[in-house]
Design a protein around this motif. Structure first.
Motif, short mmCIF file in Angstrom:
data_model
loop_
_atom_site.label_atom_id
_atom_site.label_comp_id
_atom_site.label_asym_id
_atom_site.label_seq_id
_atom_site.Cartn_x
_atom_site.Cartn_y
_atom_site.Cartn_z
N UNK A 144 0.84 -1.21 0.00
CA UNK A 144 0.00 0.00 0.00
C UNK A 144 0.87 1.25 0.00
N UNK A 145 1.91 1.24 0.81
CA UNK A 145 2.80 2.40 0.89
C UNK A 145 3.50 2.65 -0.44
N UNK A 146 3.92 1.58 -1.10
CA UNK A 146 4.64 1.72 -2.37
C UNK A 146 3.72 2.25 -3.48
N UNK A 200 -3.61 12.85 -12.89
CA UNK A 200 -2.59 12.62 -13.91
C UNK A 200 -2.86 11.37 -14.74
N UNK A 201 -3.90 10.63 -14.39
CA UNK A 201 -4.23 9.41 -15.13
C UNK A 201 -3.41 8.21 -14.73
N UNK A 202 -2.56 8.37 -13.71
CA UNK A 202 -1.69 7.27 -13.30
C UNK A 202 -2.47 6.17 -12.60
N UNK A 203 -3.46 6.56 -11.81
CA UNK A 203 -4.27 5.56 -11.10
C UNK A 203 -5.01 4.67 -12.09
N UNK A 204 -5.64 5.28 -13.08
CA UNK A 204 -6.39 4.51 -14.07
C UNK A 204 -5.48 3.56 -14.84
N UNK A 205 -4.32 4.07 -15.24
CA UNK A 205 -3.38 3.24 -15.99
C UNK A 205 -2.93 2.05 -15.15
N UNK A 206 -2.67 2.29 -13.86
CA UNK A 206 -2.18 1.24 -12.98
C UNK A 206 -3.26 0.18 -12.74
N UNK A 207 -4.48 0.62 -12.35
CA UNK A 207 -5.52 -0.36 -12.04
C UNK A 207 -5.98 -1.11 -13.29
N UNK A 208 -5.86 -0.49 -14.45
CA UNK A 208 -6.23 -1.19 -15.69
C UNK A 208 -5.36 -2.44 -15.85
N UNK A 266 -16.27 -6.79 -0.80
CA UNK A 266 -15.75 -7.06 0.54
C UNK A 266 -14.91 -5.90 1.07
N UNK A 267 -14.22 -5.19 0.17
CA UNK A 267 -13.35 -4.09 0.62
C UNK A 267 -13.99 -2.72 0.39
N UNK A 268 -15.29 -2.72 0.05
CA UNK A 268 -16.02 -1.46 -0.09
C UNK A 268 -15.66 -0.67 -1.33
N UNK A 269 -15.25 -1.36 -2.40
CA UNK A 269 -14.85 -0.65 -3.61
C UNK A 269 -15.77 -0.90 -4.80
N UNK A 270 -16.82 -1.68 -4.61
CA UNK A 270 -17.66 -2.05 -5.75
C UNK A 270 -18.36 -0.85 -6.38
N UNK A 271 -18.54 0.22 -5.60
CA UNK A 271 -19.19 1.42 -6.14
C UNK A 271 -18.20 2.51 -6.54
N UNK A 326 -7.72 -6.41 -2.43
CA UNK A 326 -7.87 -5.26 -3.33
C UNK A 326 -7.88 -3.93 -2.59
N UNK A 327 -7.95 -3.98 -1.28
CA UNK A 327 -7.95 -2.74 -0.50
C UNK A 327 -6.65 -1.95 -0.66
N UNK A 328 -5.57 -2.63 -1.11
CA UNK A 328 -4.30 -1.92 -1.31
C UNK A 328 -4.45 -0.84 -2.39
N UNK A 329 -5.45 -1.00 -3.27
CA UNK A 329 -5.63 -0.05 -4.37
C UNK A 329 -6.28 1.25 -3.93
N UNK A 330 -6.86 1.28 -2.73
CA UNK A 330 -7.55 2.49 -2.29
C UNK A 330 -6.61 3.69 -2.18
N UNK A 331 -5.33 3.43 -2.00
CA UNK A 331 -4.37 4.54 -1.93
C UNK A 331 -4.28 5.28 -3.26
N UNK A 332 -4.72 4.62 -4.33
CA UNK A 332 -4.66 5.23 -5.67
C UNK A 332 -5.81 6.22 -5.91
N UNK A 333 -6.68 6.39 -4.93
CA UNK A 333 -7.72 7.42 -5.04
C UNK A 333 -7.16 8.81 -4.75
N UNK A 334 -5.87 8.89 -4.43
CA UNK A 334 -5.27 10.20 -4.15
C UNK A 334 -5.41 11.10 -5.37
N UNK A 335 -5.79 12.33 -5.11
CA UNK A 335 -6.19 13.26 -6.16
C UNK A 335 -5.13 13.43 -7.24
#
Length: 420
Positions: free
Chosen positions: A137-139, A183-191, A212-217, A169-178
């Motif tokens: 998550x930190x990385x 910059x489109x980096x989050x979308x590119x990574x999660x894709x 389960x990790x509250x990300x379905x929405x 999948x909760x590790x991905x929540x850190x990618x919600x950072x504005x």
């Protein structure tokens, strides 16, 4: 007897050694020392032989403090270096580790072999699980600091980690950072993460784990603000050959839309705004894309949710008929075909079966809807002959028997009059 005679003997010049656990707890935290020792272990493995490397890592856990230096351990295994504050690499002249995800070739087959090393290590040292997720998550919050090639390797590895259950999948929540989203980096990574994940797991399992990790929405939240809509979502993932994810998202959005309609009906009726509710439903019937048989159960559910039913059966019996009388016009406006009428009656049947407080009032409710021209004779007779649901079928058919008999006789009388 003198006090001197009663004094307890004291050992002089004896050094009491503290317990091993106390020594570790008070020892100085030195990640660079751990790094040097850890890299020495990795360097002793046969180059390119990942099985030998796993054996060395397994044995090293007996001497190196894996538990205490879990974050350092996984920084080295993933990036090959130690991170300084802010996500940059610590520059102290020490070469990078000869083994890390960042050292792998930039293809799935190679990354998969490297990820297998993590599996073997954590099967042996299960206590490392939490430290691993925290480090990952930190990385991920520093993907803007890594090279595009290293970021892609990390994304593939993360997809494999999550698909295999090594990380959630909760590790991905850190990618919600504005800044990462903008910059489109989050979308590119999660894709990349999703694409790898869906190679090993079904989209249904993916959806369940998101829930389960509250990300379905929240999948749209990975998109930059100016592209945060369903059309952009569909175009993006269809272009990435991930149509199954588009289908999943469409289903999820449909569920949310239905829940929103129910909640709005409930709120309007609680506030006594029947006219406003009618206007809202007319707009939604056009905008939602739902057919009338799909739409009518939502109205019924909203009506039922708007009432505080209590527990006294004598009050409930009268209250349910009263509500049907009050809102028949609302139901009738969106119940304009036999198919919709049958869908409404089936939904009421299942609703009353699931909530036993209403089960005895099924016939009374059906009769009231018939009298108010919401349900037709043909729809009720079709329901009785072919459309009744399995849930409580025997109970409801027995309850409806007198009314069905009456309808059939009335229909026969009308036919006789027409013949005359």
């Amino acid at each position: 007897m003198s006090s001197a005679a009663n004094a307890k003997p004291v050992l002089q010049g004896v050094k009491i050694r503290p317990r091993k656990g106390v020594q570790k707890a008070t020892a100085k935290f030195e990640p660079t020392v751990f790094r040097d020792a850890f890299i020495s272990v990795i360097s002793s493995a046969t180059p390119g032989n990942l099985d030998d490397l796993s054996t060395k890592l397994d044995a090293a856990g007996n001497n190196l403090e894996y538990r205490r230096y879990a974050e350092t351990l996984f920084e080295l295994l993933i990036t090959g270096r130690l991170l300084a504050p802010g996500g940059t690499f610590l520059e102290d002249g020490t070469p990078a580790s000869p083994f890390s995800i960042f050292q792998a070739q930039d293809d799935l087959a190679s990354i998969r072999k490297y990820v297998d090393v993590f599996h073997k290590l954590m099967r042996r040292y299960k206590y490392l699980q939490r430290g691993f997720e925290d480090t990952l998550t930190n990385l991920l919050q520093y993907i803007n600091k890594f090279s595009p090639e290293d970021t892609n390797k990390l994304a593939m590895a993360t997809g494999l980690f999550c698909a295999s259950g090594l990380a959630s999948l909760t590790v991905l929540t850190v990618l919600f950072k504005e800044h990462l989203v903008k910059e489109g980096l989050s979308l590119q990574f999660v894709t990349t993460v999703f694409k790898i994940y869906l190679i090993d797991q079904s989209v249904d399992q993916f959806g369940l784990n998101l829930y389960k990790v509250g990300m379905s929405d929240r999948l749209l939240d990975f998109f930059p603000p100016n592209k945060r809509d369903e059309d952009s979502f569909a175009r993006h993932f269809e272009a990435e050959d991930m149509k199954q994810l588009v289908v999943y998202q469409n289903k999820k959005q449909l569920v949310l839309r239905k829940e929103s309609i129910i909640e709005n009906v409930k709120t309007f009726l609680e506030e006594g705004k029947t006219a406003e509710c009618m206007t809202f439903l007319k707009a939604q019937s056009k905008e939602s894309g739902l057919s009338e048989p799909e739409f009518i159960p939502l109205i019924w559910t909203g009506i039922m949710a708007s009432v505080d039913w209590g527990t006294r059966m004598d009050q409930i019996d009268g209250q349910i008929v009263k509500q049907v009388q009050q809102y028949s016009k609302l139901l009738g406006a969106f119940c304009t075909s036999p198919k919709t009428e049958i869908a409404l009656l089936q939904h009421i049947q299942v609703n009353f079966y699931e909530d036993a407080r209403f089960i005895k009032q099924f016939r009374a409710v059906t009769q009231r809807l018939y009298n108010n021209d919401v349900l037709s004779e043909s729809a009720i007779l079709y329901w009785a002959e072919k459309g009744v649901k399995p849930q409580g079928k025997t109970v409801f058919m027995k309850q409806m028997e007198p009314f069905i008999h009456w309808l059939k006789n009335a229909s026969d009388e009308e036919d006789s009059e027409e013949e005359e």
